[in-house]
Design an enzyme around this catalytic site. Structure first.
Site, short mmCIF file in Angstrom:
data_model
loop_
_atom_site.label_atom_id
_atom_site.label_comp_id
_atom_site.label_asym_id
_atom_site.label_seq_id
_atom_site.Cartn_x
_atom_site.Cartn_y
_atom_site.Cartn_z
CB ALA A 113 -0.89 0.00 1.24
CD GLU A 126 -2.75 -8.77 0.30
OE1 GLU A 126 -2.57 -7.53 0.27
OE2 GLU A 126 -3.61 -9.31 1.01
N GLY A 142 0.59 -5.62 -0.13
CA GLY A 142 -0.21 -5.61 -1.34
C GLY A 142 0.58 -6.04 -2.58
CD GLU A 180 -0.31 -6.79 4.72
OE1 GLU A 180 0.42 -7.70 5.16
OE2 GLU A 180 -0.41 -6.53 3.50
#
Ligand code: NAI
Length: 699
Positions: free
Chosen positions: A61, A105, A102, A125
């Site tokens: 992110a 991911e 992210g 996270e």
């Protein structure tokens, strides 16, 4: 657009381009989906590679979007990953350097993954009080197995790509590139080789299971209990990964999302995100631009080889910077060196330091009895006795011998840095570096900016702080700087609590239950109660009307200075640090109450914690309005890294914000009405009153 698109023959390459780590901000996300659409529309393109420019594949992110609506603006990360998964042409992730959060991911949404060696792979996270929110908990177990995936998700720690690729049965990486340099070439060749494969492999279609089933998850829950004590996220990581084994993929995704959003609003997550941002903000000084030139610090001199001088020196030795220590007598130097050796040797014994590193560090250390030997040092840090006369003599000598442009720093904890600067003809080069004891261990460094300290000197010391791995916070000149000035009010309240009915153990227990590493009385015993005594004696002269409890003075009169004298607020057994409640101290407090005619009352843990923490908050507000600190988050950093304030509360100022400043002010009014407390003490700082009136927060 923060992603580049280029076609090489039959392969389209989408390159994330959002320095420094290709954070998946709105523009980057849009770039990916636009690139994908183009690739899918172009008949010549048969397959797609997604990679990252510069220092990372993707760090996840974009921190600039944290907590803003932009983070969720479509295409959000979930939509991007879905678009990748649904691409009619194969998509290959070419990951290198950093593939986290992210970023990982996103790669798991691709049909294939090829990795360069040396790539740091992580789902961090949990460190921000969250779980991965874009499929990480559902897809990672499917490619690495439940156990490895859960370990990574719960710890948040990075693992090297080559290590993951070597795990038997892993499906995270389809191929390892020979080197980061050849990654793109190899990824394009790989993409060509799979251009015709149909159906495309999807991670979501792989099974997720653990051979031990429920027993394993029970075991995992027990394992995370310790780290989950003050934080909800670790246990939620287990829940989410377990869901990957029990729910259909899409239901697991919904479950993960629900947990993610619920965690986002917890005070613990807010605290961790706040501290993440606060750490970065601390190095930014409003009137000192980040491109301010810095002076080169290749060597350091330290004056005084005592408790602080030794610890301070170790910081520089650890960072590979040569240190020359100066003392008045050879014996003092010998003692100082012996302490440093002992410290390193214990690290070697515990396997924390390799012998060759130890030898190398010691070879950087030299000593002298003569100021003339210091003339070539780029910076000098003074850590002699805390007396203005001694400091004056030292700084006059330093002014005489140090080369022009050398930085002259003082480690004083209570003296006026401006006055110390005035002993030299170069006050612009003088600054305070307030280390905390033990200086080689404690993270906090208060950088004290004098009236005349030059901006480049400040910038240099802040950069140096980073190099020696400290959390540096700028403080203006005032008595106690940020941390000790606030703690003085906290200690005063702790004294009033004893007079009104508490025992030291009761106060400590309440504060430790709140999450502090140590209550005020155990802390006093560790630091030495004589230090506070000396400060109070000064205060009695400077501010004769200031109200203090006399209990701490009575304790010192009994010779109970703390651990170093074997007795303080608590009793101590020889060689041990366990605090044993002392009947003698309880008797002393009771007698003192009687002398004052006080009938003790039972005080709740809640009141104890509020009075101590709000004492910090109100003084913090004074510090902010006086401009001693430039932002509330700096005060939080000081308390988290220097005073054992509970991390999950985010520091005193964030705690007050989350408690609600209106409620803080109400509580303070209540305390002010208590005749045994000090009404003056609880006058809200003007800044606090203003914020309450405007319905605003510190942060
Ligand atoms: P210390 O008493 O352990 O060491 C001081 C050393 O300075 C002694 O070895 C002494 O021989 C030497 N010294 C004294 N006068 C000197 C001179 N004119 N020239 C050269 N060497 C001289 O004291 P400590 O605890 O290391 O404190 C040093 C400074 O650090 C003080 O300013 C103190 O306020 C500050 N400080 C101390 C902290 C602590 O927890 N001890 C924490 C933060 C700051």
């Amino acid at each position: 657009m923060s992603a580049d698109y280029k076609v090489h023959g039959s392969v389209a390459v989408i390159t994330l381009n959002n320095p420094p780590v290709n954070g998946l901000g709105y523009a980057t996300r849009l770039g990916i989906t636009k690139g994908l659409a183009k690739a899918n529309a172009n008949k010549k393109v048969k397959s797609v590679v997604i990679t990252g420019a510069g220092k990372a594949f993707s760090g996840g992110a974009d921190i600039k979007e944290f907590g803003t609506p932009k983070a969720l603006q479509e295409p959000n990360l979930l939509s991007v990953i879905l678009a990748v998964e649904n691409s009619s042409k194969p998509v290959v992730a070419a990951v290198h350097s950093v593939c986290m959060g992210g970023g990982l991911e996103l790669s798991l949404g691709c049909h294939y993954r090829i990795a360069a060696p040396g790539c740091n792979v992580a789902l961090p996270e949990v460190k921000l009080g969250l779980i991965p929110g874009a499929g990480g908990t559902q897809r990672l177990p499917r490619v690495l197995g439940v156990e490895t995936a859960l370990n990574m998700i719960v710890s948040g720690e990075p693992v090297k790509s080559e290590l993951l690729a070597s795990l038997p049965g892993q499906k995270l990486f389809d191929k390892m590139a020979a080197s980061p340099e050849s990654l793109l070439e190899e990824a394009m060749a790989f993409a060509k080789s799979v251009a015709a494969v149909r159906p495309l492999p999807l991670v979501r279609n792989l099974p997720s299971k653990h051979p031990l089933g429920d027993a394993y998850f029970q075991f995992a829950r027990n394992m995370v209990k310790g780290m989950a004590k003050n934080f909800p996220a670790p246990a939620k990581c287990v829940d989410a990964v377990e869901a990957s084994t029990k729910k259909k993929f899409d239901d697991g995704m919904v479950y993960e999302r629900e947990i993610f959003i619920n965690l986002m609003w917890t005070p613990e997550c807010r605290a961790l995100r706040h501290l993440f941002a606060a750490e970065r903000a601390a190095s930014k000084i409003p009137d000192v631009p980040s491109d301010t030139p810095v002076r080169e610090i290749k060597s350091v001199a330290v004056i005084g080889a005592g408790t602080m001088g030794g610890g301070i020196s170790m910081n520089f030795l650890n960072a590979g910077i040569p240190v020359k220590m100066l003392e008045m007598k050879q014996e003092a130097l010998d003692r100082g060196i012996a302490t440093i050796r002992k410290n390193y040797e214990s690290q070697v014994k515990r396997g924390k330091l390799k012998q060759d590193k130890y030898d190398q560090r010691m070879s950087l250390l030299s000593t002298t009895l003569s100021y003339d030997d210091l003339k070539d040092a780029d910076m000098v840090i003074e850590a002699v006795f805390e007396e203005m006369g001694v400091k004056e003599a030292v700084f006059k000598e330093l002014d005489r011998v140090m080369k022009p442009g050398a930085i002259l720093a003082t480690n004083t904890s209570t003296l006026d840095v401006n006055k110390i600067a005035s002993f030299t003809k170069r006050p612009q080069d003088v600054i305070g570096t307030h280390f905390f004891s033990p200086a080689n261990v404690m993270k906090l460094l208060e950088v004290v900016r004098g009236e005349k300290t030059a901006k480049d000197v400040l910038a240099t010391v802040m950069a140096l702080g980073k190099k020696i791995r400290k959390t540096s916070v700028v403080s203006g000149v005032c008595d106690g700087f940020i941390g000790n000035r606030m703690i003085e009010q906290y200690s005063r309240q702790a004294g009033f609590l004893l007079e009104e009915g508490c025992t030291p153990a009761q106060v400590d227990k309440a504060v430790e239950k709140f999450g502090f590493a140590m209550g005020p009385f155990r802390m006093g015993d560790l630091a030495g109660n004589d230090i506070g005594w000396a400060i109070r004696k000064r205060r009695y002269v400077e501010k004769p009307n200031l109200k203090y409890s006399k209990t701490a003075d009575l304790l010192c009169e009994m010779g109970r200075y703390g651990q170093k004298t074997g007795a303080g607020w608590y009793d101590y057994q020889a060689g041990k640090r366990d605090a044993i409640p002392s009947q003698l101290v309880v008797d002393m407090i009771e007698k003192h109450r009687k002398d004052l005619g006080i009938t003790p009352r039972k005080i709740s843990d809640e009141e104890i914690v509020q009075r101590l923490v709000f004492a910090l908050v109100n003084e913090g507000a004074h510090i902010l309005e006086e401009g001693i600190a430039s932002k509330a988050s700096d005060l939080d950093m000081v308390y988290i890294t220097g005073y054992g304030f509970p991390i999950h509360r985010g520091g005193p100022m964030l705690y007050a914000d989350q408690f609600g400043l209106f409620n803080v002010a109400q509580a303070m009014q209540r305390f002010a009405r208590n005749p045994l407390d000090d009404a003056e003490f609880w006058q809200p700082a003007p800044l606090l009153a203003q914020l309450v009136a405007k319905g605003k927060n510190f942060n």
